[in-house]
Design a protein around this motif. Structure first.
Motif, PDB file in Angstrom:
ATOM      1  N   VAL A  72     -15.299  17.423  12.895  1.00 26.40           N
ATOM      2  CA  VAL A  72     -14.353  17.224  11.798  1.00 26.40           C
ATOM      3  C   VAL A  72     -13.640  18.531  11.465  1.00 26.40           C
ATOM      4  O   VAL A  72     -12.426  18.566  11.255  1.00 26.40           O
ATOM      5  CB  VAL A  72     -15.077  16.684  10.543  1.00 26.40           C
ATOM      6  N   GLU A  73     -14.420  19.629  11.437  1.00 29.44           N
ATOM      7  CA  GLU A  73     -13.846  20.935  11.106  1.00 29.44           C
ATOM      8  C   GLU A  73     -12.779  21.342  12.116  1.00 29.44           C
ATOM      9  O   GLU A  73     -11.735  21.901  11.738  1.00 29.44           O
ATOM     10  CB  GLU A  73     -14.967  21.982  11.052  1.00 29.44           C
ATOM     11  N   ASN A  74     -13.009  21.058  13.381  1.00 33.19           N
ATOM     12  CA  ASN A  74     -12.032  21.404  14.417  1.00 33.19           C
ATOM     13  C   ASN A  74     -10.702  20.698  14.183  1.00 33.19           C
ATOM     14  O   ASN A  74      -9.624  21.300  14.302  1.00 33.19           O
ATOM     15  CB  ASN A  74     -12.575  21.043  15.803  1.00 33.19           C
ATOM     16  N   ILE A  75     -10.765  19.399  13.861  1.00 31.40           N
ATOM     17  CA  ILE A  75      -9.542  18.633  13.614  1.00 31.40           C
ATOM     18  C   ILE A  75      -8.869  19.085  12.327  1.00 31.40           C
ATOM     19  O   ILE A  75      -7.646  19.227  12.259  1.00 31.40           O
ATOM     20  CB  ILE A  75      -9.850  17.119  13.547  1.00 31.40           C
ATOM     21  N   ALA A  76      -9.679  19.314  11.279  1.00 32.45           N
ATOM     22  CA  ALA A  76      -9.128  19.744   9.994  1.00 32.45           C
ATOM     23  C   ALA A  76      -8.391  21.078  10.131  1.00 32.45           C
ATOM     24  O   ALA A  76      -7.301  21.268   9.578  1.00 32.45           O
ATOM     25  CB  ALA A  76     -10.242  19.862   8.961  1.00 32.45           C
ATOM     26  N   GLU A 131      -5.066  20.559  11.910  1.00 31.32           N
ATOM     27  CA  GLU A 131      -4.071  19.856  11.099  1.00 31.32           C
ATOM     28  C   GLU A 131      -3.802  20.534   9.751  1.00 31.32           C
ATOM     29  O   GLU A 131      -3.112  19.980   8.902  1.00 31.32           O
ATOM     30  CB  GLU A 131      -4.550  18.413  10.845  1.00 31.32           C
ATOM     31  N   LYS A 132      -4.367  21.741   9.549  1.00 28.56           N
ATOM     32  CA  LYS A 132      -4.188  22.501   8.313  1.00 28.56           C
ATOM     33  C   LYS A 132      -4.672  21.723   7.090  1.00 28.56           C
ATOM     34  O   LYS A 132      -4.007  21.663   6.045  1.00 28.56           O
ATOM     35  CB  LYS A 132      -2.729  22.912   8.143  1.00 28.56           C
ATOM     36  N   ILE A 133      -5.834  21.109   7.240  1.00 31.22           N
ATOM     37  CA  ILE A 133      -6.442  20.327   6.160  1.00 31.22           C
ATOM     38  C   ILE A 133      -7.669  21.069   5.656  1.00 31.22           C
ATOM     39  O   ILE A 133      -8.476  21.571   6.439  1.00 31.22           O
ATOM     40  CB  ILE A 133      -6.850  18.928   6.682  1.00 31.22           C
ATOM     41  N   LYS A 134      -7.799  21.169   4.347  1.00 32.45           N
ATOM     42  CA  LYS A 134      -8.987  21.792   3.769  1.00 32.45           C
ATOM     43  C   LYS A 134     -10.167  20.831   3.901  1.00 32.45           C
ATOM     44  O   LYS A 134      -9.987  19.617   3.937  1.00 32.45           O
ATOM     45  CB  LYS A 134      -8.756  22.132   2.296  1.00 32.45           C
TER      46      LYS A 134
END
Length: 280
Positions: A98-102, A105-108
């Protein structure tokens, strides 16, 4: 400033944290969160709809419009990830993915440790909804109180915030779920033992959860597919009135009562460790 103008400003700030196209929370949820009356809220929402912040679809609901996204104060929003134990190896891999995708995508991302505690998970969910989180990724709590579990996740659904379950499902809650096929896993594990020449294969599970029964179904399917009679004495799962079984005692019982026993399919690694210790 008129009361409805204040509510309109608060509502537009709240909606700016949602992705375009997301469903707006129900009127009841918004009234509670903004501490306002239904009449005042409706007036504020009517103006926001006229300005393109939201759009209503008859028979479907109200959704975020393009104008709301222009006023977003964050790059890509914030995801809340709730797992039972952040130190568990399988959940650690989930968190890393999840952290890799976040990050891409510049998502906190906010990570919460649920500890298989309904109250704790409920607290995190409530706080994250109030903070304007834009999505939930949750490994649901395991509990025998189905109604309580359903109410917890319906609260998220009513808020209009997207939610995805991982590893587990919750009866009565229809949300996207990412999980392995427990039936197929049980089938493949048993098939592997059969291909190695074993015929008297036992199955041990400590709890009466859906995944333990799905793996047992896969186990039974592999036996029947290969013409191996099902021996009920080789299946150790908790009875209806049992919370869980003692793995060591179950293993000893198998050794005493099933002289033809030649292999054991264990529900998970923890069961396997206890079985191995008992066998030694």
């Amino acid at each position: 400033m008129l009361r409805y103008k204040i509510i309109k400003k608060m509502l537009s700030e709240l909606l700016s944290t949602y992705p375009e196209g997301a469903q707006v929370p129900s009127r009841t949820v918004l009234c509670n969160r903004l501490d306002t009356s239904r009449m005042t809220l409706d007036k504020a929402m009517k103006e926001l709809e006229q300005e393109g912040y939201i759009c209503s679809i008859k028979g479907s609901g109200t959704y975020i419009g393009k104008e709301a996204r222009k006023h977003s104060s964050s790059d890509g929003g914030t995801w809340c990830v709730i797992v039972p134990d952040v130190q568990d190896r399988s959940f650690a891999r989930l968190i890393r993915g999840v952290e890799n995708i976040a990050q891409r995508e510049k998502i906190k991302m906010v990570l919460c440790n649920g500890d298989e505690d309904v109250e704790k998970q409920s607290m995190y969910i409530s706080r994250m909804i109030d903070s304007g989180v834009s999505g939930f990724i949750i490994v649901p709590v395991i509990t025998r109180d189905i109604a309580r579990n359903q109410n917890l996740y319906r609260y998220v659904i009513d808020s209009g915030i997207p939610m995805v379950f991982c590893h587990r499902e919750v009866d009565g809650i229809a949300v996207p779920t990412i999980k392995t096929s427990d039936f197929y896993g049980g089938y493949m594990a048993t098939k592997h033992l059969i291909e190695k020449g074993y015929r008297n294969i036992a199955y041990i599970a400590t709890t009466r959860f859906r995944i333990s029964f799905e793996r047992c179904q896969g186990y039974l399917c592999a036996l029947m597919e290969n013409g191996i009679p099902v021996n009920r004495k080789l299946i150790c799962v908790p009875e209806k009135n049992e919370e869980k079984i003692n793995v060591s005692e179950a293993t000893e019982m198998l050794l005493d009562s099933a002289h033809e026993l030649d292999s054991i399919f264990c529900f998970n690694d923890n069961v396997a460790r206890e079985v191995c210790e008992t066998l030694k």
